[in-house]
Design an enzyme around this catalytic site. Sequence first.
Site, PDB file in Angstrom:
ATOM      1  N   ARG A 151      11.972  -2.550  10.381  1.00  0.00           N
ATOM      2  CA  ARG A 151      11.113  -1.888  11.161  1.00  0.00           C
ATOM      3  C   ARG A 151      10.765  -2.872  12.503  1.00  0.00           C
ATOM      4  NH1 ARG A 151       6.403   0.767   7.373  1.00  0.00           N
ATOM      5  NH2 ARG A 151       5.167  -0.377   9.449  1.00  0.00           N
TER       6      ARG A 151
ATOM      7  N   LYS B  55       0.985  -1.218   0.033  1.00  0.00           N
ATOM      8  CA  LYS B  55       0.124   0.083  -0.119  1.00  0.00           C
ATOM      9  C   LYS B  55       0.635   1.200   0.023  1.00  0.00           C
ATOM     10  CE  LYS B  55      -2.485  -0.062   3.454  1.00  0.00           C
ATOM     11  NZ  LYS B  55      -2.565   0.685   4.582  1.00  0.00           N
TER      12      LYS B  55
ATOM     13  N   ARG C 111       0.012  -7.820  14.232  1.00  0.00           N
ATOM     14  CA  ARG C 111      -0.579  -6.850  13.270  1.00  0.00           C
ATOM     15  C   ARG C 111      -1.738  -7.731  12.592  1.00  0.00           C
ATOM     16  NH1 ARG C 111       4.197  -4.343  10.218  1.00  0.00           N
ATOM     17  NH2 ARG C 111       2.695  -2.746   9.144  1.00  0.00           N
TER      18      ARG C 111
ATOM     19  N   ARG D 241      10.783  -7.468   4.368  1.00  0.00           N
ATOM     20  CA  ARG D 241      10.929  -5.929   3.966  1.00  0.00           C
ATOM     21  C   ARG D 241      11.777  -5.396   4.791  1.00  0.00           C
ATOM     22  NH1 ARG D 241       5.324  -2.519   4.203  1.00  0.00           N
ATOM     23  NH2 ARG D 241       5.583  -2.688   6.423  1.00  0.00           N
TER      24      ARG D 241
ATOM     25  N   ARG E 163      -8.700   2.969  10.859  1.00  0.00           N
ATOM     26  CA  ARG E 163      -8.331   1.478  11.132  1.00  0.00           C
ATOM     27  C   ARG E 163      -9.397   0.708  11.839  1.00  0.00           C
ATOM     28  NH1 ARG E 163      -2.951   1.709  10.027  1.00  0.00           N
ATOM     29  NH2 ARG E 163      -1.452   0.282  10.518  1.00  0.00           N
TER      30      ARG E 163
HETATM   31  P1  AMP Z   1       1.303   1.745   9.470  1.00  0.00           P
HETATM   32  O1  AMP Z   1       2.559   2.576   9.049  1.00  0.00           O
HETATM   33  O2  AMP Z   1      -0.164   2.481   8.890  1.00  0.00           O
HETATM   34  O3  AMP Z   1       1.463   0.190   9.127  1.00  0.00           O
HETATM   35  O4  AMP Z   1       1.147   2.226  10.984  1.00  0.00           O
HETATM   36  C1  AMP Z   1       2.293   1.787  11.832  1.00  0.00           C
HETATM   37  C2  AMP Z   1       1.600   1.478  13.019  1.00  0.00           C
HETATM   38  O5  AMP Z   1       1.088   2.743  13.690  1.00  0.00           O
HETATM   39  C3  AMP Z   1       0.470   0.398  13.352  1.00  0.00           C
HETATM   40  O6  AMP Z   1       0.666  -0.775  13.467  1.00  0.00           O
HETATM   41  C4  AMP Z   1      -0.185   1.217  14.575  1.00  0.00           C
HETATM   42  O7  AMP Z   1       0.438   0.759  15.860  1.00  0.00           O
HETATM   43  C5  AMP Z   1      -0.073   2.611  14.384  1.00  0.00           C
HETATM   44  N1  AMP Z   1      -1.111   3.186  13.575  1.00  0.00           N
HETATM   45  C6  AMP Z   1      -0.829   3.893  12.553  1.00  0.00           C
HETATM   46  N2  AMP Z   1      -2.113   4.037  12.139  1.00  0.00           N
HETATM   47  C7  AMP Z   1      -2.984   3.788  13.117  1.00  0.00           C
HETATM   48  C8  AMP Z   1      -4.493   4.065  13.208  1.00  0.00           C
HETATM   49  N3  AMP Z   1      -5.281   4.678  12.359  1.00  0.00           N
HETATM   50  N4  AMP Z   1      -5.099   3.488  14.361  1.00  0.00           N
HETATM   51  C9  AMP Z   1      -4.463   2.859  15.227  1.00  0.00           C
HETATM   52  N5  AMP Z   1      -2.861   2.582  15.093  1.00  0.00           N
HETATM   53  C10 AMP Z   1      -2.218   3.148  13.928  1.00  0.00           C
END
Ligand code: AMP
Length: 252
Positions: A193, A42, A204, A160, A121
């Site tokens: 990461r 994404k 996740r 990754r 989310r």
């Molecule tokens: P991402 O880069 O979108 O995969 O986000 C990395 C991490 O940030 C996620 O695994 C969550 O811990 C936190 N996170 C990002 N966006 C959200 C959201 N909208 N709601 C809750 N946690 C979030």
Amino acid sequence: METKTDRASWLKGPAFQCNPELEPTSNRPWRLVLLGPPGVGKGTIAEWLIKELGACHLSTGDVFRAAKCLPDAERSPAMTEALDYMRRGELVPDATVLEMVKERVGCLRCQGGFLLDGFPRTVAQAEALQDLLVSEKLKLDAVLNFELSIPEIVARLSDRRTCSKCKAICNLSFSPPKVEGKCDQCGGDLFQRDDDRPEAIKVRMEVYEKSTAPLISFYKKAGLLIPISCSQGSKVAFRDAMAILKKLGQPG
Ligand code: AMP
């Protein structure tokens, strides 16, 4: 169309101005939500879409990662707590995320339009976004749902690596770096990461199934959902997404 804004208002907060600010696009701006489990590609597809559409990339994960780089004293207690959830691969509580997004509501009015990535989310977040958009007299044009099977996702995530300098992403199996541990684009050090480690990936995926998958029916009911398969790779998924957006025509 190429967008090179630093997204300062989004990443650092409304007290900061984006440089450069996005100009209104020649078409009316696209306002999209990107959905899909972690590891589906994404982020990469979002980068291509913003170049093509001239919209701003509003990733909530990027805001948390930017906060991670700040000294402790410059971070609010809520943000420090949010980073602990993130490290464990869990979702940050809705209240914290919503406070952060509401503070940045100006970004939803961005002249170039927006691609929300990683937000909403949960259904509660989707409902809050809906309220925010109504109060701003804005409408979503579509929700692109990127799809991939779970075994493919796990393989992609654990291989990754991210560049510590330019944030480019590579995959040790599909797009290995020419020099081990170094970014092909800028030579920066590659790292994994915290939330791409196997124990966090498992959490996740469970979190995604429980909290985020219900968004699919939420947006289906709203008539906004567009499914896009990622099984043939990110490039094909991007082309499919652009073809569908073109067909949708001018957003209203
Ligand atoms: P991402 O880069 O979108 O995969 O986000 C990395 C991490 O940030 C996620 O695994 C969550 O811990 C936190 N996170 C990002 N966006 C959200 C959201 N909208 N709601 C809750 N946690 C979030």
